[in-house]
Scaffold this active site. Structure first.
Site, PDB file in Angstrom:
ATOM      1  N   ARG A 115       0.839  -1.193   0.000  1.00  0.00           N
ATOM      2  CA  ARG A 115       0.000   0.000   0.000  1.00  0.00           C
ATOM      3  C   ARG A 115       0.881   1.254   0.000  1.00  0.00           C
ATOM      4  NH1 ARG A 115      -1.933   3.894   3.058  1.00  0.00           N
ATOM      5  NH2 ARG A 115      -4.074   4.574   2.864  1.00  0.00           N
ATOM      6  N   SER A 161       1.627   9.574  -5.307  1.00  0.00           N
ATOM      7  CA  SER A 161       2.096  10.885  -4.851  1.00  0.00           C
ATOM      8  C   SER A 161       3.105  11.460  -5.836  1.00  0.00           C
ATOM      9  CB  SER A 161       2.735  10.773  -3.462  1.00  0.00           C
ATOM     10  OG  SER A 161       1.785  10.342  -2.522  1.00  0.00           O
ATOM     11  N   TRP A 201       4.100  19.620 -11.687  1.00  0.00           N
ATOM     12  CA  TRP A 201       5.299  20.236 -12.272  1.00  0.00           C
ATOM     13  C   TRP A 201       5.059  20.525 -13.752  1.00  0.00           C
ATOM     14  CZ3 TRP A 201       9.998  22.179 -10.919  1.00  0.00           C
ATOM     15  CH2 TRP A 201      10.926  22.348 -11.948  1.00  0.00           C
ATOM     16  N   GLU A 207       1.750  23.296 -14.016  1.00  0.00           N
ATOM     17  CA  GLU A 207       1.630  24.529 -13.235  1.00  0.00           C
ATOM     18  C   GLU A 207       2.957  25.273 -13.152  1.00  0.00           C
ATOM     19  OE1 GLU A 207      -1.221  25.675 -12.150  1.00  0.00           O
ATOM     20  OE2 GLU A 207      -2.405  23.886 -12.619  1.00  0.00           O
ATOM     21  N   GLN A 246       8.090  27.388 -10.322  1.00  0.00           N
ATOM     22  CA  GLN A 246       8.798  28.530  -9.731  1.00  0.00           C
ATOM     23  C   GLN A 246       9.023  28.305  -8.241  1.00  0.00           C
ATOM     24  OE1 GLN A 246       6.137  31.681 -10.759  1.00  0.00           O
ATOM     25  NE2 GLN A 246       6.795  31.747 -12.906  1.00  0.00           N
ATOM     26  N   GLU A 247       8.009  27.822  -7.557  1.00  0.00           N
ATOM     27  CA  GLU A 247       8.133  27.590  -6.117  1.00  0.00           C
ATOM     28  C   GLU A 247       9.122  26.470  -5.810  1.00  0.00           C
ATOM     29  OE1 GLU A 247       3.588  29.169  -5.460  1.00  0.00           O
ATOM     30  OE2 GLU A 247       3.984  27.008  -5.623  1.00  0.00           O
ATOM     31  N   ASP A 270      23.069  29.566  10.552  1.00  0.00           N
ATOM     32  CA  ASP A 270      23.393  29.403  11.968  1.00  0.00           C
ATOM     33  C   ASP A 270      22.205  29.818  12.840  1.00  0.00           C
ATOM     34  OD1 ASP A 270      24.831  28.884  14.259  1.00  0.00           O
ATOM     35  OD2 ASP A 270      25.802  30.855  14.287  1.00  0.00           O
ATOM     36  N   VAL A 271      21.246  28.888  12.987  1.00  0.00           N
ATOM     37  CA  VAL A 271      20.060  29.113  13.813  1.00  0.00           C
ATOM     38  C   VAL A 271      19.803  27.856  14.641  1.00  0.00           C
ATOM     39  CG1 VAL A 271      18.997  30.783  12.239  1.00  0.00           C
ATOM     40  CG2 VAL A 271      18.484  28.356  11.975  1.00  0.00           C
ATOM     41  N   GLU A 325       0.290  24.720  -2.742  1.00  0.00           N
ATOM     42  CA  GLU A 325       0.217  24.811  -4.209  1.00  0.00           C
ATOM     43  C   GLU A 325      -0.292  23.505  -4.806  1.00  0.00           C
ATOM     44  OE1 GLU A 325      -0.198  26.469  -7.532  1.00  0.00           O
ATOM     45  OE2 GLU A 325       0.977  27.720  -6.173  1.00  0.00           O
TER      46      GLU A 325
END
Length: 143
Positions: A24, A32, A40, A43, A48-49, A64-65, A84
């Site tokens: 499954r 998916s 792709w 659209e 672009q995204e 650095d976070v 989207e």
């Protein structure tokens, strides 16, 4: 009881077998991927995204976070792609029903577009709040 309506018979017989377990998951992954490829292909906004995500995700990985901030940065970018994809599915469904102009069809498409815009705002605010001070500090030091 009719065998075609029996819930036990539909899971073990007939052309619509219910897949379980790993099989499954493999089929779900395949569907998916097909959805991503179709979006792709059809659209330009998604393309672009994705291109922006290809740039921003590595930055999110190496800036650095803290770990939580890193997740927020990456998650906000992935949220845009997710919304989207949902917007594209709404548009495809509306177009499948009819290409004629209809008030409800227009509203559904406008709401999907607004959802994408909100996701973009969330991403921009997230990146601005987390990376804005870092960018400002870097500019002050190097310019």
């Amino acid at each position: 009881m009719n065998r075609s309506t029996s819930s036990s018979s539909t899971s073990t017989q007939g052309p619509h077998l219910k897949r379980r377990g790993l099989l499954r998951a493999v089929f779900a992954l395949r569907h998916s991927w097909a959805g991503i490829v179709a979006t792709w292909r059809e659209e330009s906004a998604f393309r672009q995204e994705v291109c922006v995500a290809i740039v921003l995700l590595p930055i999110a990985a190496f800036v650095d976070v803290s770990a939580a901030e890193r997740v927020l940065l990456a998650g906000s970018v992935l949220l845009v792609l997710l919304v989207e994809l949902l917007n594209s599915s709404i548009e495809a469904t509306i177009d499948r029903i009819s290409l004629d102009r209809h008030e409800l069809s227009g509203r559904a498409k406008d709401c999907g577009s607004a959802a994408v815009m909100m996701a973009l705002v969330i991403a921009a605010v997230t990146w601005g709040v987390i990376c804005g001070p870092l960018a400002w500090h870097w500019l002050r030091v190097h310019l």
